[in-house]
Write a protein that holds these residues in place. Structure first.
Motif, short mmCIF file in Angstrom:
data_model
loop_
_atom_site.label_atom_id
_atom_site.label_comp_id
_atom_site.label_asym_id
_atom_site.label_seq_id
_atom_site.Cartn_x
_atom_site.Cartn_y
_atom_site.Cartn_z
N GLY A 1 39.09 5.61 -17.72
CA GLY A 1 40.41 5.06 -18.03
C GLY A 1 41.48 5.81 -17.24
N GLY A 2 42.69 5.31 -17.31
CA GLY A 2 43.81 5.94 -16.62
C GLY A 2 44.23 7.24 -17.28
N ALA B 1 53.44 16.71 -7.80
CA ALA B 1 52.21 16.83 -7.02
C ALA B 1 51.08 17.17 -7.97
CB ALA B 1 52.36 17.90 -5.95
N GLY B 2 49.86 16.90 -7.54
CA GLY B 2 48.72 17.23 -8.38
C GLY B 2 47.42 16.92 -7.68
N THR B 3 46.36 16.89 -8.45
CA THR B 3 45.01 16.64 -7.94
C THR B 3 44.30 15.68 -8.86
OG1 THR B 3 44.94 18.90 -7.09
CG2 THR B 3 42.86 17.73 -7.21
N THR B 4 43.62 14.69 -8.31
CA THR B 4 42.81 13.78 -9.11
C THR B 4 41.36 14.23 -9.04
OG1 THR B 4 42.59 12.29 -7.22
CG2 THR B 4 44.35 11.81 -8.77
N LYS B 5 40.72 14.27 -10.22
CA LYS B 5 39.34 14.71 -10.30
C LYS B 5 38.59 13.87 -11.32
CE LYS B 5 40.47 19.51 -9.34
NZ LYS B 5 40.39 20.89 -9.82
N PHE C 1 36.26 13.59 -14.49
CA PHE C 1 36.08 14.42 -15.67
C PHE C 1 34.61 14.76 -15.82
CE2 PHE C 1 35.26 14.85 -20.23
CZ PHE C 1 36.12 15.89 -20.51
N GLY C 2 34.31 16.00 -16.10
CA GLY C 2 32.92 16.41 -16.29
C GLY C 2 32.65 17.73 -15.61
N THR C 3 31.37 18.06 -15.50
CA THR C 3 30.98 19.30 -14.87
C THR C 3 30.12 18.99 -13.66
OG1 THR C 3 30.98 20.34 -17.02
CG2 THR C 3 29.85 21.52 -15.27
N PRO C 4 30.56 19.28 -12.45
CA PRO C 4 31.86 19.87 -12.15
C PRO C 4 32.94 18.79 -12.09
CG PRO C 4 30.65 19.57 -10.11
CD PRO C 4 29.75 19.11 -11.25
N ASN C 5 34.21 19.23 -12.17
CA ASN C 5 35.34 18.31 -11.99
C ASN C 5 35.51 18.08 -10.50
OD1 ASN C 5 35.90 18.11 -14.70
ND2 ASN C 5 37.30 19.83 -14.69
N THR C 6 34.95 17.00 -9.99
CA THR C 6 34.92 16.72 -8.57
C THR C 6 36.18 15.99 -8.11
OG1 THR C 6 32.53 16.42 -8.78
CG2 THR C 6 33.54 15.63 -6.75
N PRO C 7 36.88 16.48 -7.05
CA PRO C 7 38.05 15.76 -6.53
C PRO C 7 37.65 14.36 -6.07
CG PRO C 7 37.92 17.97 -5.60
CD PRO C 7 36.63 17.72 -6.33
N VAL C 8 38.53 13.39 -6.33
CA VAL C 8 38.27 11.99 -5.96
C VAL C 8 39.54 11.33 -5.44
CG1 VAL C 8 36.34 11.62 -7.55
CG2 VAL C 8 38.68 11.28 -8.34
N ARG C 9 39.36 10.24 -4.73
CA ARG C 9 40.48 9.42 -4.24
C ARG C 9 40.85 8.42 -5.33
NH1 ARG C 9 43.12 7.81 0.33
NH2 ARG C 9 43.47 5.58 0.65
N ALA D 1 40.92 11.81 -0.28
CA ALA D 1 39.52 11.56 -0.64
C ALA D 1 38.70 12.86 -0.75
CB ALA D 1 38.87 10.63 0.38
N VAL D 2 39.06 13.89 -0.01
CA VAL D 2 38.28 15.13 -0.02
C VAL D 2 38.80 16.12 -1.07
CG1 VAL D 2 37.61 17.15 1.36
CG2 VAL D 2 37.66 14.87 2.41
N THR D 3 40.12 16.28 -1.14
CA THR D 3 40.71 17.29 -2.03
C THR D 3 41.24 16.71 -3.33
OG1 THR D 3 42.93 17.06 -1.10
CG2 THR D 3 41.42 18.62 -0.01
N GLY D 4 41.49 15.41 -3.37
CA GLY D 4 42.10 14.78 -4.54
C GLY D 4 43.60 15.02 -4.65
N ALA D 5 44.18 15.70 -3.66
CA ALA D 5 45.60 16.06 -3.72
C ALA D 5 46.51 14.86 -3.44
CB ALA D 5 45.90 17.17 -2.70
#
Length: 79
Positions: free
Chosen positions: A65-66, A3-7, A9-17, A38-42
């Motif tokens: 990139g991936g 499990a994890g979270t997609t975000k 990269f940068g400031t802030p690290n915003t969760p993304v789908r 889409a909201v949490t990136g989880a």
């Protein structure tokens, strides 16, 4: 269970789908695919056998990139 979270990269690290794929590490075989929230990136993968896996995340927008996380070890089967 992997499990994890997609975000982004940068400031802030915003969760993304993003599309996330789970592979068997010794063989490279694709086992599962999902999209992170889409909201949490989880994301999470369930109902797996014991083993070693890697997760690859892809940015379908083409901006980044991936990303790969390797050596995810499940010593016992995941529920």
């Amino acid at each position: 269970m992997p499990a994890g979270t997609t975000k982004n990269f940068g400031t802030p690290n915003t969760p993304v789908r993003r599309r996330v794929r789970l592979h068997d590490q010794p063989t490279g075989r694709l086992l599962r695919e999902t999209w992170s929230d889409a909201v949490t990136g989880a994301y999470q993968f369930t109902a797996l056998r014991a083993g070693t896996f890697y997760v690859a995340g892809f940015d379908h927008t083409g901006l980044y990139g991936g990303v790969i996380e390797t050596d995810i070890v499940l010593p016992t089967p995941a529920p």
